[in-house]
Design a protein around this motif. Structure first.
Motif, PDB file in Angstrom:
ATOM      1  N   ALA A 168       0.813  -1.212   0.087  1.00 27.85           N
ATOM      2  CA  ALA A 168       0.066  -0.021   0.021  1.00 27.85           C
ATOM      3  C   ALA A 168       0.848   1.327  -0.288  1.00 27.85           C
ATOM      4  O   ALA A 168       0.597   2.350  -0.747  1.00 27.85           O
ATOM      5  N   ILE A 169       1.873   1.270   0.907  1.00 36.36           N
ATOM      6  CA  ILE A 169       3.041   2.316   0.900  1.00 36.36           C
ATOM      7  C   ILE A 169       3.613   2.645  -0.664  1.00 36.36           C
ATOM      8  O   ILE A 169       3.595   3.752  -1.166  1.00 36.36           O
ATOM      9  N   SER A 170       4.067   1.544  -1.232  1.00 33.17           N
ATOM     10  CA  SER A 170       4.318   1.546  -2.573  1.00 33.17           C
ATOM     11  C   SER A 170       3.443   1.953  -3.727  1.00 33.17           C
ATOM     12  O   SER A 170       3.674   2.972  -4.724  1.00 33.17           O
ATOM     13  N   VAL A 171       2.181   1.681  -3.629  1.00 32.88           N
ATOM     14  CA  VAL A 171       1.210   2.288  -4.448  1.00 32.88           C
ATOM     15  C   VAL A 171       0.989   3.621  -4.331  1.00 32.88           C
ATOM     16  O   VAL A 171       1.092   4.505  -5.077  1.00 32.88           O
ATOM     17  N   VAL A 172       0.818   4.176  -3.082  1.00 28.35           N
ATOM     18  CA  VAL A 172       0.768   5.623  -2.782  1.00 28.35           C
ATOM     19  C   VAL A 172       2.197   6.302  -3.183  1.00 28.35           C
ATOM     20  O   VAL A 172       1.588   7.317  -3.660  1.00 28.35           O
ATOM     21  N   THR A 173       3.007   5.697  -2.995  1.00 30.27           N
ATOM     22  CA  THR A 173       4.448   6.576  -3.607  1.00 30.27           C
ATOM     23  C   THR A 173       4.481   6.652  -5.063  1.00 30.27           C
ATOM     24  O   THR A 173       4.667   7.463  -5.849  1.00 30.27           O
ATOM     25  N   THR A 174       3.971   5.364  -5.721  1.00 25.74           N
ATOM     26  CA  THR A 174       3.820   5.260  -7.248  1.00 25.74           C
ATOM     27  C   THR A 174       2.737   6.351  -7.739  1.00 25.74           C
ATOM     28  O   THR A 174       3.382   6.998  -8.717  1.00 25.74           O
ATOM     29  N   LEU A 175       1.819   6.682  -7.009  1.00 25.02           N
ATOM     30  CA  LEU A 175       0.882   7.721  -7.563  1.00 25.02           C
ATOM     31  C   LEU A 175       1.357   9.011  -7.269  1.00 25.02           C
ATOM     32  O   LEU A 175       1.587   9.933  -8.271  1.00 25.02           O
TER      33      LEU A 175
END
Length: 321
Positions: free
Chosen positions: A294-301
């Motif tokens: 989830a942290i990676s998804v937010v960072t990717t966004l």
């Protein structure tokens, strides 16, 4: 009586060529797709598939137990709700933004200085400095980070020994740079700026050599100082390249992980824990893999937003050029 329309030379107009068969036009239209399909399949396998699995994992409670049993459950938006309510996440995000700004400012300003220096050197020195920059740029960041860490090691570090020889800061032979947040940031900042300057300097120098010489000479004849010439003429021509280099530096520095982990491991405490380190600790130290996803998804966004700005400015820079 039949009237024949003739052209300018008196000859009857040429009969238009019949349109190409539809099947031939279709084959020509599909040819680029067939040529690009192998690269597209590879790209889908190595990029799109992992991203899809990352997004899927962020909605599950995938953890250390799941690695051995394969059992996990869907938790919906719980990982994102917990993440956005976590003070540690917001603290790491603030540290990432501030540290990224410091790294980009140091890298771009130093790169601008080295780029302008290259234009003032003779041919021999210019080639020498260029080769040194390329060698520094080509060094893997893991290897350079390990060597950099050795330079600042307490007891036998060359930097500590050199500072001790100055007799200004007292006995620095046993100074542990990684155990103080301010000193740890200084060491990491110096390393990242050193690694980033070659690309920025060489890119800006390539653009600076294209500035029309007659503009520079005309400004000097009008009595402008060298600083004024650089500020008014050179920087104006460098603006598109400088903007793109800055945006690229923001994207790269935002993702810095190796240098921080190899030097301070996010410490002392969590003082140097940026988003990359925070994600790694969550997913692979605490084994909360769903939360780390989830942290990676937010960072990717967040990075997609920066990439959109980059592409927009790239198109604008193309128009300016």
């Amino acid at each position: 009586m039949t009237t024949v329309i003739t052209g300018a030379a008196g000859a009857p107009p040429a009969t238009p060529a019949p349109p190409a068969p539809r099947s031939r036009r279709t084959r020509r239209g599909l040819a680029p797709l067939f040529l690009l399909s192998p690269a597209g399949l590879v790209l889908a396998l190595v990029t799109l598939a992992p991203i899809g699995f990352l997004v899927y994992t962020s909605f599950t409670d995938y953890n250390q137990r799941s690695l051995f049993t394969g059992a996990y459950h869907a938790v919906g938006l719980d990982n994102y709700t917990e993440l956005l309510g976590s003070g540690a996440f917001w603290a790491s995000l603030v540290r990432t933004v501030l540290f990224t700004a410091a790294m980009v400012a140091g890298s771009v300003l130093t790169g601008m200085g080295v780029s302008h220096l290259l234009t003032r050197l003779g041919r021999g020195w210019r080639y020498t400095v260029t080769v040194v920059l390329i060698v520094a740029w080509a060094m893997p960041n893991v290897a350079s980070s390990l060597v950099w860490n050795w330079l600042f090691q307490p007891g036998y570090g060359v930097v500590n020994w050199g500072l001790d020889q100055l007799r200004v800061f007292g006995d620095t032979t046993s100074l542990d740079w990684a155990q103080d947040p301010a000193r740890a940031y200084v060491v990491i900042w110096l390393l990242i700026v050193w690694q980033a300057v070659p690309f920025i300097a060489l890119t800006l120098n390539a653009a600076e050599t294209q500035v029309p010489r007659e503009y520079l000479e005309a400004a000097r004849m009008d009595g402008a100082t060298e600083l004024a010439v650089y500020r008014i003429i050179t920087l104006n021509h460098l603006r598109p390249t400088l903007l793109l280099v800055t945006i690229l530096s923001v994207i790269w520095d935002y993702n810095v992980f190796n240098q921080i982990w190899l030097i301070s491991r996010g410490g002392p405490g969590d003082a140097t824990s940026t988003l990359g380190v925070y994600t790694y600790k969550t997913a692979f130290v605490g084994f909360h893999i769903g939360q780390g996803a989830a942290i990676s998804v937010v960072t990717t966004l967040l990075l997609l937003g920066l990439t959109a700005v980059y592409i927009r400015n790239l198109l604008k820079a193309g128009e300016d050029l």
